[in-house]
Design a protein around this motif. Sequence first.
Motif, mmCIF file in Angstrom:
data_model
loop_
_atom_site.group_PDB
_atom_site.id
_atom_site.type_symbol
_atom_site.label_atom_id
_atom_site.label_comp_id
_atom_site.label_asym_id
_atom_site.label_seq_id
_atom_site.Cartn_x
_atom_site.Cartn_y
_atom_site.Cartn_z
ATOM 1 N N ILE A 181 0.815 -1.213 0.000
ATOM 2 C CA ILE A 181 0.000 0.000 0.000
ATOM 3 C C ILE A 181 0.851 1.266 0.000
ATOM 4 O O ILE A 181 0.462 2.285 -0.571
ATOM 5 N N CYS A 182 2.013 1.204 0.635
ATOM 6 C CA CYS A 182 2.892 2.379 0.756
ATOM 7 C C CYS A 182 4.255 2.095 0.116
ATOM 8 O O CYS A 182 5.279 2.119 0.812
ATOM 9 N N PRO A 183 4.318 1.809 -1.172
ATOM 10 C CA PRO A 183 5.602 1.506 -1.797
ATOM 11 C C PRO A 183 6.545 2.707 -1.732
ATOM 12 O O PRO A 183 6.139 3.843 -1.951
ATOM 13 N N GLY A 184 7.794 2.441 -1.412
ATOM 14 C CA GLY A 184 8.774 3.510 -1.341
ATOM 15 C C GLY A 184 8.762 4.264 -0.035
ATOM 16 O O GLY A 184 9.542 5.214 0.154
ATOM 17 N N ILE A 185 7.888 3.870 0.888
ATOM 18 C CA ILE A 185 7.815 4.529 2.203
ATOM 19 C C ILE A 185 8.084 3.489 3.281
ATOM 20 O O ILE A 185 7.414 2.454 3.337
ATOM 21 N N ILE A 195 -0.933 0.672 14.710
ATOM 22 C CA ILE A 195 -2.017 0.498 13.740
ATOM 23 C C ILE A 195 -2.707 -0.840 13.940
ATOM 24 O O ILE A 195 -3.943 -0.925 13.948
ATOM 25 N N VAL A 196 -1.918 -1.907 14.100
ATOM 26 C CA VAL A 196 -2.505 -3.236 14.308
ATOM 27 C C VAL A 196 -3.349 -3.245 15.579
ATOM 28 O O VAL A 196 -4.460 -3.790 15.609
ATOM 29 N N ASN A 197 -2.839 -2.612 16.640
ATOM 30 C CA ASN A 197 -3.559 -2.581 17.916
ATOM 31 C C ASN A 197 -4.843 -1.762 17.797
ATOM 32 O O ASN A 197 -5.918 -2.216 18.231
ATOM 33 N N ARG A 198 -4.752 -0.576 17.212
ATOM 34 C CA ARG A 198 -5.936 0.284 17.086
ATOM 35 C C ARG A 198 -6.975 -0.322 16.140
ATOM 36 O O ARG A 198 -8.160 -0.015 16.239
ATOM 37 N N SER A 199 -6.531 -1.162 15.230
ATOM 38 C CA SER A 199 -7.436 -1.768 14.256
ATOM 39 C C SER A 199 -8.000 -3.097 14.723
ATOM 40 O O SER A 199 -8.740 -3.756 13.978
ATOM 41 N N ASP A 200 -7.648 -3.522 15.940
ATOM 42 C CA ASP A 200 -8.100 -4.814 16.473
ATOM 43 C C ASP A 200 -7.708 -5.975 15.570
ATOM 44 O O ASP A 200 -8.413 -6.994 15.510
ATOM 45 N N GLY A 201 -6.602 -5.827 14.847
ATOM 46 C CA GLY A 201 -6.141 -6.905 13.981
ATOM 47 C C GLY A 201 -6.997 -7.133 12.746
ATOM 48 O O GLY A 201 -6.816 -8.133 12.048
ATOM 49 N N ARG A 202 -7.899 -6.216 12.448
ATOM 50 C CA ARG A 202 -8.793 -6.375 11.288
ATOM 51 C C ARG A 202 -8.128 -5.768 10.053
ATOM 52 O O ARG A 202 -7.855 -4.571 10.005
ATOM 53 N N ALA A 203 -7.914 -6.606 9.050
ATOM 54 C CA ALA A 203 -7.168 -6.195 7.862
ATOM 55 C C ALA A 203 -7.780 -4.971 7.193
ATOM 56 O O ALA A 203 -7.061 -4.084 6.736
ATOM 57 N N ARG A 204 -9.091 -4.914 7.117
ATOM 58 C CA ARG A 204 -9.744 -3.807 6.424
ATOM 59 C C ARG A 204 -9.410 -2.479 7.093
ATOM 60 O O ARG A 204 -9.117 -1.485 6.420
ATOM 61 N N ARG A 205 -9.424 -2.430 8.426
ATOM 62 C CA ARG A 205 -9.094 -1.200 9.137
ATOM 63 C C ARG A 205 -7.606 -0.875 9.006
ATOM 64 O O ARG A 205 -7.215 0.292 8.896
ATOM 65 N N ILE A 206 -6.772 -1.908 9.019
ATOM 66 C CA ILE A 206 -5.334 -1.694 8.873
ATOM 67 C C ILE A 206 -5.036 -1.066 7.528
ATOM 68 O O ILE A 206 -4.212 -0.151 7.411
ATOM 69 N N VAL A 207 -5.720 -1.526 6.472
ATOM 70 C CA VAL A 207 -5.533 -0.968 5.140
ATOM 71 C C VAL A 207 -5.876 0.518 5.135
ATOM 72 O O VAL A 207 -5.135 1.337 4.579
ATOM 73 N N VAL A 208 -6.979 0.900 5.761
ATOM 74 C CA VAL A 208 -7.375 2.310 5.801
ATOM 75 C C VAL A 208 -6.307 3.136 6.516
ATOM 76 O O VAL A 208 -5.924 4.225 6.060
ATOM 77 N N ASN A 209 -5.791 2.630 7.634
ATOM 78 C CA ASN A 209 -4.765 3.369 8.365
ATOM 79 C C ASN A 209 -3.463 3.462 7.577
ATOM 80 O O ASN A 209 -2.762 4.479 7.635
ATOM 81 N N LEU A 210 -3.129 2.424 6.819
ATOM 82 C CA LEU A 210 -1.919 2.474 6.000
ATOM 83 C C LEU A 210 -2.076 3.466 4.848
ATOM 84 O O LEU A 210 -1.108 4.133 4.454
ATOM 85 N N ILE A 211 -3.280 3.581 4.316
ATOM 86 C CA ILE A 211 -3.531 4.596 3.290
ATOM 87 C C ILE A 211 -3.314 5.984 3.883
ATOM 88 O O ILE A 211 -2.704 6.860 3.252
ATOM 89 N N ARG A 212 -3.778 6.188 5.115
ATOM 90 C CA ARG A 212 -3.548 7.469 5.789
ATOM 91 C C ARG A 212 -2.060 7.706 5.999
ATOM 92 O O ARG A 212 -1.558 8.825 5.825
ATOM 93 N N ALA A 213 -1.335 6.659 6.378
ATOM 94 C CA ALA A 213 0.107 6.794 6.589
ATOM 95 C C ALA A 213 0.790 7.228 5.293
ATOM 96 O O ALA A 213 1.684 8.094 5.308
ATOM 97 N N GLY A 214 0.379 6.630 4.182
ATOM 98 C CA GLY A 214 0.955 7.015 2.895
ATOM 99 C C GLY A 214 0.672 8.469 2.558
ATOM 100 O O GLY A 214 1.542 9.185 2.032
#
Length: 253
Positions: A181-185, A195-214
């Motif tokens: 999701i964040c290539p080059g970063i 992120i994993v903790n705040r997302s309760d280990g749910r992949a869909r929420r982790i993806v959203v947070n990684l998009i924000r990180a990017g």
Amino acid sequence: MLQAGLMMKGPVATTNVAAFMGLATKLIERDPTAPGFGVFHGPSGYGKTYASIFAQNKTRAIRVEVGDYWTRKTLLKSILAEAGQSPRGTIADMAEATIRILGDDPGRPLIIDEADRLVDKRMIELVRDLQDKSTAPIILIGEEHLPAKLAAVERVHNRVLDWVAAQPTDMDDARSLAASICPGIAIGDDLLAEIVNRSDGRARRIVVNLIRAGEIARNSGAKALDRRAWGSTEFFDSRPPSPRNIAALARGL
């Protein structure tokens, strides 16, 4: 693979993808006398659908996702359409056509997502008939209580070869998702762990947070991002916002 709400630039072989592929392979290669159902279950957001799409592409599976409004006719029409056929005739005609297509290629699985609805709508016996008469491998995907629901339908429950529980996303999976999701970063492990903790280990929420990180990294021109650089940006945890004080808001407070 931009389905299931997971925005990724390429397929990511997560733990649940590997588990689903293992289940599919076990069913495809099973002894002809062995049961032909597999069940993949777990909470919403664990990446079950994404794993099934990955397996679909690898095994040429026929895959359908049951809608809340579906009837027996809708189910059969959808299976036939996904198999490249033109659905026609009565429900019995379409059932026979489905059995024939599944039976002609017994190494091609049928994947049924949102299978809980089949049990709730008392349509699961139709799927049992399809499997019994075609001997094709069928994988049912559903929420955490799907096994308990199937336990009440003995003739289906007894035909399950294996039950596989989807697992929460761990740090290894999170690193793989971040790379996609964040290539080059470079996403720091301290931020990934948060992120994993705040997302309760749910992949869909982790993806959203990684998009924000990017987005944070690109907006600041950074090639690396850790917990400190994330700053005060809110983490996406899917919880609805608290009610606002409209009177205070109107006064500009």
